[in-house]
Design an enzyme around this catalytic site. Structure first.
Site, mmCIF file in Angstrom:
data_model
loop_
_atom_site.group_PDB
_atom_site.id
_atom_site.type_symbol
_atom_site.label_atom_id
_atom_site.label_comp_id
_atom_site.label_asym_id
_atom_site.label_seq_id
_atom_site.Cartn_x
_atom_site.Cartn_y
_atom_site.Cartn_z
ATOM 1 C CB SER A 149 -0.956 -0.013 1.192
ATOM 2 O OG SER A 149 -0.251 -0.252 2.382
ATOM 3 C CB SER A 206 -0.823 1.086 9.466
ATOM 4 O OG SER A 206 -0.217 1.694 8.359
ATOM 5 C CG PHE A 256 0.974 8.310 2.846
ATOM 6 C CD1 PHE A 256 1.017 8.753 1.529
ATOM 7 C CD2 PHE A 256 1.208 9.216 3.861
ATOM 8 C CE1 PHE A 256 1.306 10.081 1.240
ATOM 9 C CE2 PHE A 256 1.497 10.541 3.583
ATOM 10 C CZ PHE A 256 1.548 10.977 2.270
ATOM 11 C CB CYS A 257 -0.058 2.574 4.947
ATOM 12 S SG CYS A 257 -0.019 0.804 5.234
ATOM 13 N N PRO A 258 -3.558 2.168 4.855
ATOM 14 C CG PRO A 258 -5.680 1.181 4.935
ATOM 15 C CD PRO A 258 -4.738 2.040 5.734
#
Lengths: 378, 76
Positions: free
Chosen positions: A196, A294, B13-15
Site C-alpha cells: 500500500s 495502518s 498512505f497506508c492502507p
C-alpha cells in the site's frame, strides 16, 4: 472524582493507562481521578512475536506477560469485558453485570482475524494471527516438500508489513534448507502494486525481482477450492497453490458490532482528536478506529501517547493540547537477518532504506523492549 | 450521500484509498453507491482500474482543491 474507563488491554489501552497514571499521579493519589481498565483477559500478548513463532524462532511463552504486572499500581484492573455501551448515560456494563460510570471513555478493543469471511480460506490456508495458527504454519513449513507457495492478503488486515515479511522470511527459510530450486513463491496483493505504501512497494518489487519471487497485483481472494488447491479472485483469475499462506481479512470486535458503534466493528473516529464522531468524551484507539491508517501496534502506541497528554489536560484544564498527526513506525523484516523500516504520518510518506543487519538486530531487541514500551517507559 | 457510504481516505498512505474502498465494498450491499475521497492523485487511475477489473460500476470522478471524489456502485 473524574472517572476514566479504558475498554481493552492491548497495546493502545495499556500504554494509555500507564501514561495517564504517571501524568495524573497526584490526582490518582488524592482520589480526584480513577483510571479503570476493563479487559477480556489477564494475559497480554506481544502479537508481532507470532511471525517469529511461525518460523520456530520464538516460543509461545515468549509472547505473554501478566497484564496486571504491566500496569502502574494506581490503575484499577478488571478481567471483565464490556457487554453494553450506554453512551447516552455515560456508562458501560460488563459481562458480569457490573455498571461503570465514566467522565471519559476510551474504546480500544482491537481487531480479530476473520479468514471465515472468504469461503475455504480458514480451512485451507495458514496464517500467523493466533498462536495456534502460527504454530500450524510452522508445522506446514517444516513438512513442505516443494511446489508453489502462494501468499494471499485479505482486506482490511492488521500489520501491513506482514505480507512482505512472511514472503521474505519464507524465502530465507527454504534457502537455509537448500530447497529454493524446489519452491516457487507467488505473492499476491489486493491493489495495483506490491504494498500500500508506494515507496515500500517499489522497494519490494526490486527485492522480489532480485530473489525471483513472482507476483500478481489486483488480487482479492473470493474463495478457496481446497480439493483443486486453487484460489479464485474477485478479479477473475485462478491461482494454483501447493502451500497457501494468508494474511487474513480482519473485523473489529463483535461487541462493537453488537452495540452498533460502527460498520465492520470499526468506530467512526476523528483522525486528529481521536474522539468518536458525534461525541465529546468518548475516544477510540488503535485497530478499533475507522481512521484510514495502518492497523498496527505502532499506530496504537503513538495515538495513546497523544491521547494520554490530551486526557490529562482535559482533566486538569478542560482542554486538549495536541492533535494526532498520523505518526506510524513499522519495522520490515526483509529475511532472516536483514530489516528496514517505514516511518510516516498523515502528510509525509515513508522513504524506506536498504535493509541492514543492524536494523534486524534492533527489531529483535524491540521484541524484548516491547514490555518496557507498553509500560510507557520507552 | 450518507456518511456511511462515504470513504474518506484523504491523507491515507497506508492502507490507502483503494484498500479502504475494497474494505468498504465488502461491507456494502449490491446496488449501494460509495464515494471515495482521496488526496492521492494515483487514486484517479487505480480505483477506476480496479472497479473495471472486478466488474463494479464507475459513476464519476472529479477533482476539487486537490481532493479527488470518485463515485462507484457495487454491482455484484
Amino acid at each position: 472524582m473524574k472517572k476514566i474507563v479504558i475498554v481493552g488491554g492491548g497495546t493502545g489501552g495499556t500504554i494509555l493507562a500507564n501514561n495517564l497514571a504517571r501524568r495524573l499521579a497526584t490526582e490518582l493519589a488524592s482520589n480526584q481521578v480513577r483510571i479503570t481498565m476493563l479487559s477480556a483477559t489477564d494475559k497480554h500478548m506481544y502479537q508481532p512475536g507470532l511471525l517469529y513463532v511461525a518460523f520456530g524462532r520464538m516460543a509461545a511463552e515468549d509472547l505473554y506477560q501478566d497484564q496486571r504486572s504491566l500496569l502502574e499500581p494506581g490503575i484499577t484492573f478488571h478481567v471483565d469485558p464490556v457487554k453494553t455501551f450506554d453512551l447516552e448515560h455515560n456508562r458501560v456494563e460488563t459481562q458480569a453485570g457490573v455498571s461503570h460510570a465514566y467522565d471519559y471513555l476510551v474504546i480500544c478493543t482491537g481487531s480479530r482475524p476473520n479468514p471465515e469471511s472468504v469461503p475455504g480460506l480458514a480451512e485451507h490456508a495458514n496464517h500467523v494471527y493466533t498462536l495456534e495458527a502460527a504454530q500450524k504454519t510452522f508445522a506446514a513449513l517444516q513438512q513442505f516438500k516443494g511446489g508453489r507457495v502462494a501468499i494471499v492478503t485479505g482486506v482490511p488486515h492488521k500489520c501491513p508489513m506482514v505480507p512482505l515479511e512472511l514472503t521474505f522470511m519464507m524465502h530465507d527459510y527454504f534457502k537455509d534448507r537448500a530447497m529454493l530450486d524446489q519452491v516457487e513463491f507467488y505473492y499476491t496483493y489486493p491493489i495495483g502494486r506490491l504494498h500500500s505504501l508506494e515507496n515500500v512497494g517499489k522497494w519490494a518489487q526490486r527485492e522480489f525481482d532480485k530473489l525471483g519471487i513472482n507476483y500478481e497485483t489486483l488480487f482479492n481472494a473470493k474463495e478457496v477450492d481446497g480439493a483443486k488447491q486453487q484460489v479464485h479472485s474477485e478479479e477473475g483469475s485462478v491461482l494454483d497453490y501447493d502451500l497457501l499462506i494468508t494474511v487474513p481479512p480482519h473485523n473489529g470486535m463483535s461487541v462493537i458490532l453488537e452495540n452498533e458503534l460502527g460498520a465492520g466493528g470499526w468506530i467512526p473516529t476523528d483522525p486528529a482528536t481521536l474522539q468518536m464522531q458525534g461525541t465529546e468524551n468518548v475516544f477510540v484507539l488503535g485497530d478499533t478506529t475507522n481512521i484510514p491508517i495502518s492497523k498496527a501496534g505502532s499506530t496504537a502506541h503513538y495515538e495513546a501517547e497523544t491521547l494520554g497528554e490530551n486526557l490529562s489536560t482535559l482533566v486538569r484544564q478542560g482542554t486538549m493540547v495536541r492533535a494526532y498527526e498520523g505518526k506510524v513506525f513499522c519495522f520490515i523484516e526483509a529475511g532472516k537477518d536483514r530489516a528496514t523500516y517505514a516511518s510516516f504520518d498523515y502528510l509525509h510518506p515513508p522513504q524506506p532504506q536498504s535493509p541492514t543487519q543492524m536494523i534486524h538486530w534492533f527489531k529483535l531487541a524491540y521484541n524484548k523492549l516491547y514490555w518496557n514500551s507498553v509500560r510507557g517507559l520507552l | 450521500m450518507s456518511d456511511s457510504q462515504r470513504v474518506d481516505a484523504r491523507n491515507s498512505f497506508c492502507p490507502g484509498p483503494l484498500m479502504e474502498l475494497i474494505a468498504a465494498m465488502k461491507l456494502a450491499k449490491v446496488g449501494d453507491e460509495l464515494e471515495v475521497l482521496s488526496t492521492d492523485k494515483g487514486s484517479a487511475h487505480d480505483i477506476p482500474e480496479w472497479i473495471a477489473k472486478v466488474g463494479h460500476e464507475l459513476l464519476g470522478t472529479r477533482e476539487e482543491d486537490g481532493v479527488y471524489y470518485i463515485q462507484v456502485r457495487k454491482s455484484k
